[in-house]
Write an enzyme that holds these catalytic residues in place. Sequence first.
Site, mmCIF file in Angstrom:
data_model
loop_
_atom_site.group_PDB
_atom_site.id
_atom_site.type_symbol
_atom_site.label_atom_id
_atom_site.label_comp_id
_atom_site.label_asym_id
_atom_site.label_seq_id
_atom_site.Cartn_x
_atom_site.Cartn_y
_atom_site.Cartn_z
ATOM 1 N N GLU A 16 57.569 -14.749 28.488
ATOM 2 C CA GLU A 16 56.597 -14.523 29.513
ATOM 3 C C GLU A 16 57.045 -16.000 30.453
ATOM 4 O OE1 GLU A 16 52.637 -13.356 29.013
ATOM 5 O OE2 GLU A 16 52.068 -14.999 29.879
ATOM 6 N N LYS A 163 42.546 2.263 26.675
ATOM 7 C CA LYS A 163 43.435 1.902 27.490
ATOM 8 C C LYS A 163 44.706 2.736 27.250
ATOM 9 C CE LYS A 163 43.122 -2.996 27.244
ATOM 10 N NZ LYS A 163 43.196 -4.345 27.419
HETATM 11 P P1 FAD Z 1 39.877 -5.287 29.517
HETATM 12 O O1 FAD Z 1 41.046 -4.341 28.794
HETATM 13 O O2 FAD Z 1 39.446 -4.532 30.639
HETATM 14 O O3 FAD Z 1 38.810 -5.830 28.557
HETATM 15 C C1 FAD Z 1 37.880 -7.086 28.982
HETATM 16 C C2 FAD Z 1 36.671 -7.090 28.341
HETATM 17 O O4 FAD Z 1 35.941 -5.918 28.796
HETATM 18 C C3 FAD Z 1 36.818 -6.932 26.815
HETATM 19 O O5 FAD Z 1 35.876 -7.647 26.193
HETATM 20 C C4 FAD Z 1 36.671 -5.421 26.510
HETATM 21 O O6 FAD Z 1 36.296 -5.104 25.097
HETATM 22 C C5 FAD Z 1 35.517 -5.036 27.402
HETATM 23 N N1 FAD Z 1 35.540 -3.536 27.926
HETATM 24 C C6 FAD Z 1 36.550 -2.919 28.244
HETATM 25 N N2 FAD Z 1 36.416 -1.672 28.508
HETATM 26 C C7 FAD Z 1 35.271 -1.677 28.582
HETATM 27 C C8 FAD Z 1 34.087 -0.567 28.740
HETATM 28 N N3 FAD Z 1 34.581 0.818 28.965
HETATM 29 N N4 FAD Z 1 32.859 -0.690 28.417
HETATM 30 C C9 FAD Z 1 32.518 -2.105 28.175
HETATM 31 N N5 FAD Z 1 33.344 -3.037 27.742
HETATM 32 C C10 FAD Z 1 34.560 -2.850 27.946
HETATM 33 N N6 FAD Z 1 45.082 -12.768 33.566
HETATM 34 C C11 FAD Z 1 45.446 -12.910 34.607
HETATM 35 O O7 FAD Z 1 44.793 -13.312 35.712
HETATM 36 N N7 FAD Z 1 47.126 -12.947 35.088
HETATM 37 C C12 FAD Z 1 47.877 -12.677 34.113
HETATM 38 O O8 FAD Z 1 49.006 -12.362 34.393
HETATM 39 C C13 FAD Z 1 47.609 -12.419 32.756
HETATM 40 N N8 FAD Z 1 48.442 -12.114 31.739
HETATM 41 C C14 FAD Z 1 47.994 -11.794 30.618
HETATM 42 C C15 FAD Z 1 48.892 -11.427 29.346
HETATM 43 C C16 FAD Z 1 48.596 -11.235 28.262
HETATM 44 C C17 FAD Z 1 49.610 -10.757 27.230
HETATM 45 C C18 FAD Z 1 47.175 -11.273 27.867
HETATM 46 C C19 FAD Z 1 46.774 -11.125 26.634
HETATM 47 C C20 FAD Z 1 46.402 -11.579 28.729
HETATM 48 C C21 FAD Z 1 46.428 -12.115 29.954
HETATM 49 N N9 FAD Z 1 45.724 -12.391 31.299
HETATM 50 C C22 FAD Z 1 46.345 -12.601 32.317
HETATM 51 C C23 FAD Z 1 44.259 -12.620 30.743
HETATM 52 C C24 FAD Z 1 43.484 -11.430 30.771
HETATM 53 O O9 FAD Z 1 43.297 -11.156 32.406
HETATM 54 C C25 FAD Z 1 42.130 -11.792 30.331
HETATM 55 O O10 FAD Z 1 42.245 -11.773 28.775
HETATM 56 C C26 FAD Z 1 41.013 -10.840 30.695
HETATM 57 O O11 FAD Z 1 39.835 -11.424 30.432
HETATM 58 C C27 FAD Z 1 40.879 -9.626 30.144
HETATM 59 O O12 FAD Z 1 41.748 -8.652 30.650
HETATM 60 P P2 FAD Z 1 41.835 -7.332 30.082
HETATM 61 O O13 FAD Z 1 43.030 -6.643 30.653
HETATM 62 O O14 FAD Z 1 42.299 -7.414 28.220
HETATM 63 O O15 FAD Z 1 40.650 -6.788 30.077
#
Ligand code: FAD
Length: 287
Positions: A16, A163
Site C-alpha cells: 500500500e 459488505k
Molecule cells: P464500514 O464497513 O462502513 O464500517 C464502519 C463502522 O460501521 C463499523 O463499526 C461497522 O461495524 C459499522 N457498520 C457497518 N454497517 C453497519 C450497519 N448496517 N449498521 C450499523 N453499523 C454498521 N480511510 C481513508 O479515508 N482512506 C483510505 O485510503 C483508507 N484505506 C484503508 C485501507 C484499509 C485496508 C483499511 C483497513 C482502512 C482504510 N481506511 C482508509 C480507514 C477506513 O476508512 C476507516 O477504518 C473507517 O472508519 C471505516 O471504514 P469501513 O469501510 O471499514 O467502514
Amino acid sequence: MKAIKLFEKKPVLSFEVFPPKPNIPIESIYQTLDALKVLRPDFISVTYGAGGSVPGASTAEICETIQNQHSIPSIAHLPCINETKESVLEKLKIFRAKGVENILALRGDRNPNLPPKEDFRYASDLITFIREHGDFDIAAACYPEGHPEAHDLDTDILHLKEKVDAGASHLISQLFYHNADYYAFQEKIAKAGITVPVEAGIMPVTSKKSIERMVSLCGASIPKRLAKLMARYADDPASLKAAGLEYAIMQILELLDNGVDGIHIYTMNNPDVARYIMEQISEEPRI
Ligand code: FAD
C-alpha cells in the site's frame, strides 16, 4: 486485471502507498514506485485521503502509472463518507478513463470538522452503488480486532458479511500485531459464512512516533513482546527500527506458515522497509 484473479495463486503479496501531500511534488511517489516495482508485488493499492492527508485526483493518476508503466495491477481506495452519488459517479468515470479496474470501497474516517454527507452511510452502501454503476472488482476493509466504533467484534463481523453480500470479492485487514487475534478472527468470519480471500495487513514498527499515531488512530493492541521492544529501544531509533522489522518478518512468516490468503504491507512509501522484508521472507520458498 481484476485483483480477485490474483488469489488463484496463493498467497498474494501486495503493498500500500499513499499519494504525497500537496506541498510535495507528485514525482516523489514515482521514485517510490520505481523502487517497489522490482520487488514484484502482486498488486499495489493507493490510499485516498487517509490518515488526515488531503484527498486529490492523484490516487487515480498513481494507479494508472502503476498499471501502465510498471505492469502491476493496482487498487484505488475510495472512501464515501464525504461523497455524494454524483461525486462518486464522477470518480468512477475518472477511474474508467485511467483504466483502473479495482476499488477498495471504504466508508472513511469521521472528521469532526466535516459533517458526513448523507448518500452513503456505510461502505456496504458504496459497494452496492459501485456494483450498479460499473464493472469494477471491489474489495473491502476488515478489522481483526473489530472496528473501533463497533459495539463488539461479532457485530462488526455481521456488518462485514453485509459488505461481502453486497459484492466485495476480497478483503484487506487493518494492521494488527498479534497473530493470535488474526487466527481467531479467521475462525469467526468462517463461522459467519464469509469465504472470500482475506489479506493480512502488516505495518512494520519503524519509529515510536509513527506507531503510537497509527495505534491511536485504528485502536490496534500492542502485544507484550512488542511493547517490551519499544520500551527497550525507546531512546535508540535505529535499534527500534531493526527490532520492529524483525517483528514484522516473524509475524509474516508465521502467517504464511498458517496458510493466509495474502499479506498486505503498509509500506508508508518507504521502499527500503519493503525491500528488507521481501528479502527476508523470500529466503523462504513460499513466496
Ligand atoms: P464500514 O464497513 O462502513 O464500517 C464502519 C463502522 O460501521 C463499523 O463499526 C461497522 O461495524 C459499522 N457498520 C457497518 N454497517 C453497519 C450497519 N448496517 N449498521 C450499523 N453499523 C454498521 N480511510 C481513508 O479515508 N482512506 C483510505 O485510503 C483508507 N484505506 C484503508 C485501507 C484499509 C485496508 C483499511 C483497513 C482502512 C482504510 N481506511 C482508509 C480507514 C477506513 O476508512 C476507516 O477504518 C473507517 O472508519 C471505516 O471504514 P469501513 O469501510 O471499514 O467502514
